[in-house]
Scaffold this active site. Structure first.
Site, short mmCIF file in Angstrom:
data_model
loop_
_atom_site.label_atom_id
_atom_site.label_comp_id
_atom_site.label_asym_id
_atom_site.label_seq_id
_atom_site.Cartn_x
_atom_site.Cartn_y
_atom_site.Cartn_z
N HIS A 203 1.59 -1.10 -2.41
CA HIS A 203 2.05 0.29 -2.44
C HIS A 203 3.09 0.56 -1.36
O HIS A 203 3.62 1.66 -1.25
CB HIS A 203 0.84 1.21 -2.25
CG HIS A 203 1.06 2.64 -2.64
ND1 HIS A 203 1.26 3.64 -1.72
CD2 HIS A 203 1.13 3.23 -3.85
CE1 HIS A 203 1.41 4.79 -2.34
NE2 HIS A 203 1.35 4.58 -3.64
N LYS A 205 6.52 0.69 0.85
CA LYS A 205 7.90 1.06 0.48
C LYS A 205 8.78 0.93 1.72
O LYS A 205 8.89 1.86 2.51
CB LYS A 205 7.95 2.49 -0.06
CG LYS A 205 6.86 2.80 -1.10
CD LYS A 205 6.42 4.24 -1.02
CE LYS A 205 5.09 4.53 -1.63
NZ LYS A 205 4.74 3.90 -2.88
N ASP A 210 19.46 -7.33 7.22
CA ASP A 210 20.06 -8.18 8.27
C ASP A 210 19.14 -8.33 9.48
O ASP A 210 19.62 -8.61 10.59
CB ASP A 210 21.41 -7.61 8.73
CG ASP A 210 22.45 -7.60 7.63
OD1 ASP A 210 22.28 -8.36 6.66
OD2 ASP A 210 23.42 -6.81 7.74
N HIS A 418 5.78 14.23 -2.42
CA HIS A 418 5.23 12.87 -2.30
C HIS A 418 5.14 12.42 -0.84
O HIS A 418 4.90 11.24 -0.57
CB HIS A 418 6.13 11.92 -3.11
CG HIS A 418 5.53 10.60 -3.42
ND1 HIS A 418 6.13 9.40 -3.07
CD2 HIS A 418 4.39 10.27 -4.07
CE1 HIS A 418 5.41 8.40 -3.50
NE2 HIS A 418 4.34 8.89 -4.10
N LYS A 420 4.16 11.50 3.05
CA LYS A 420 2.98 10.81 3.60
C LYS A 420 3.16 10.69 5.11
O LYS A 420 3.36 9.59 5.63
CB LYS A 420 2.82 9.44 2.95
CG LYS A 420 2.74 9.53 1.42
CD LYS A 420 2.77 8.19 0.76
CE LYS A 420 3.08 8.29 -0.72
NZ LYS A 420 2.27 9.25 -1.47
N ASP A 425 1.17 17.03 18.60
CA ASP A 425 1.94 17.43 19.77
C ASP A 425 2.42 16.22 20.57
O ASP A 425 3.20 16.38 21.51
CB ASP A 425 1.11 18.36 20.66
CG ASP A 425 -0.25 17.78 20.98
OD1 ASP A 425 -0.49 17.40 22.14
OD2 ASP A 425 -1.10 17.72 20.06
#
Length: 494
Positions: A203, A205, A210, A418, A420, A425
């Site tokens: 899942h 992403k 480089d 979507h 996440k 603080d």
């Protein structure tokens, strides 16, 4: 009278000869015993040498291996790179904020930037690929940005840039077309069968370019993630220290993409990291001293030194002094996909503890759309119930709804927040996982954690930028107060 004299009997010749023979026999036996003793001594000496080599030489090799591990884990946590951090977002078409609202650069533009600047390599860890709108069998104009990104990727090999893609097994032929196009262009693609290895999915992403620049965040390799879904991530430029550390996670996926791959236990030392919640990397982000590390899930995929994603989240919540703001698509103290059902209260318990014991202000901004699970709202109502004028427990829950036209409503898996991420603080957390048990136990995810609290007086820290995004959404017209379970469906529809 003559004195008594004792006479010895004179031995015969045969008796003398016998004595000589007996003497020689004794000498021969003595020589034989001596030779045996020498042989035994030599054998014992050899055995002692072998034993000594085992005790001294082999541990030396072991110590060498252990030393190698210690060198990796005790590597200087100071990074001299002058890294540039950019908070990036995808704002769905039709979602409009007030004129003075916080606006960040787009994920599309950041992807385009790092692709066009790529010189040697692009590594992408991904859930699935639908950058064209062939999966919807439509001619949706908003797919144009995704198609441009795919075309840039297909052109990289011609520029001498190697491309590697780690991806979850496609769940339909329509989701395999982009992968086929990448292979045809010369990209190396490995399907990581996490459903078989961990009973989860890949899942994650993120991109590494480089070994110097990278992106991490909520956006999938999906055209909707650029124009039809609300996303948030971070792109970091000129930061080889962090990029190489994230690349270690990619390399773990890459090796698991080999045929008949199994999970190593433990992982080889080259996958280990010295950077974690206890010893974060000391690095300059936007000219500001920062403590940074990258977490990963699930635990079987975390090499030595890597902080598990769940432990990272709990540590950040427990570290908060004033507030914890959370924006995720799904939140549930359960293992959503387990059979039989399992209660999973770890994050939930720490949020309640922060409110009850330390009087921390907790806010949850949770997505509401047609694919929301009804059970999620039961648990959200439980959290919201802690807040009252009598209790003075400072916890609030809101749902965020992305508006949709009649045409947009027909686009599958679109029009949703979507995000996440979490901001306190003290810390900014940007992840790739939804917040339910399955994502931390079985499913592969990762997160970037940044703490800049040591930079006293610094304006516009990363934590402040993320807080501004949360407060913009919290106070927007797309955010709705969560009151009762019975009304959640009505509140999810514009």
């Amino acid at each position: 009278m003559n004195p008594k004299v004792e006479y010895k009997q004179i031995q015969s010749h045969d008796e003398a000869e016998n004595q000589v023979l007996q003497h020689e026999c004794h000498q021969a036996k003595a020589r034989k015993y001596y030779r045996c003793a020498v042989v035994i001594a030599i054998i014992i000496t050899l055995l002692f040498c072998v034993l000594a080599s085992q005790l001294l030489l082999f541990p030396l090799f072991s110590i060498t291996s252990q030393t190698t591990t210690e060198i990796v884990l005790n590597k200087d946590i100071q990074c001299d790179d002058q890294c540039r951090f950019v908070l990036v977002e995808s704002i769905p078409e039709g979602l409009v904020y007030d004129a003075n609202a916080t606006i960040n650069p787009s994920i599309f533009q950041s992807w385009l930037n790092i692709l066009t600047s790529a010189k040697s390599s692009v590594d992408i860890a991904s859930f699935y690929w639908t950058l064209t709108n062939e999966d919807t069998q439509t001619q949706e104009p908003s797919a144009h940005q995704g198609e441009l990104i795919l075309q840039e990727l297909l052109n990289l090999k011609q520029r001498g840039v190697s491309v590697r893609v780690a991806v979850n097994p496609p769940d339909s032929p329509l989701r395999a077309k982009d992968i086929s196009a990448l292979k045809d262009s010369g990209a190396d693609v490995r399907v990581v069968d996490l459903p078989k290895l961990t009973d989860g999915v890949l899942h994650t992403k993120f991109w590494v370019v480089d070994s110097e620049h990278f992106y991490i965040g909520s956006a999938n390799m999906d055209w909707r993630s650029l124009t039809q879904v609300k996303e948030l991530g971070a792109t970091i430029y000129n930061c080889s220290c962090l990029a190489e550390d994230l690349k270690k996670i990619f390399e773990a996926y890459w090796i698991l993409g080999l045929p008949n791959a199994t999970l190593p236990s433990p992982w080889p030392v080259n996958y280990s990291t010295p950077y974690n919640k206890d010893t974060p990397m000391q690095v300059m982000l936007n000219s500001t001293a920062s403590q940074v590390y990258i977490s990963s899930s699930p635990p079987p995929l975390s090499a030595t030194g890597r902080t598990d994603d769940l432990q990272s989240i709990i540590n950040i919540i427990d570290d908060a002094k004033k507030f914890v703001y959370i924006s995720v698509m799904d939140y549930s103290p359960t293992e959503e996909f387990s059979h039989p059902r399992r209660y999973w209260p770890y994050i939930d318990n720490h949020l309640r503890k922060a409110v009850y014991e330390r009087n921390v202000n907790v806010r949850l901004l949770i997505s509401c759309w047609q694919n929301s699970r009804p059970s999620m709202f039961t648990f959200l109502r439980s959290l919201a119930a802690l807040h009252s004028n009598k209790s003075h427990y400072n916890i609030e829950v809101k749902i965020f709804v992305v508006p949709a036209t009649e045409v947009q409503k027909k686009i599958p898996y679109a029009r949703v927040n979507h995000n996440k991420y979490m901001v306190t603080d003290r810390v900014a957390y940007i992840g790739t996982s939804n917040w339910s048990g399955d994502y931390f136990i079985h499913t592969a995810g990762s997160a970037l954690i940044v703490n800049q609290t040591q930079s006293v007086g610094t304006s516009d820290t990363i934590q402040m930028q993320l807080q501004a995004v949360f407060e913009r959404d919290w106070n927007s017209n797309y955010s709705r107060t969560f009151n009762t379970l019975s009304s959640w469906k009505e509140k999810c529809i514009f």
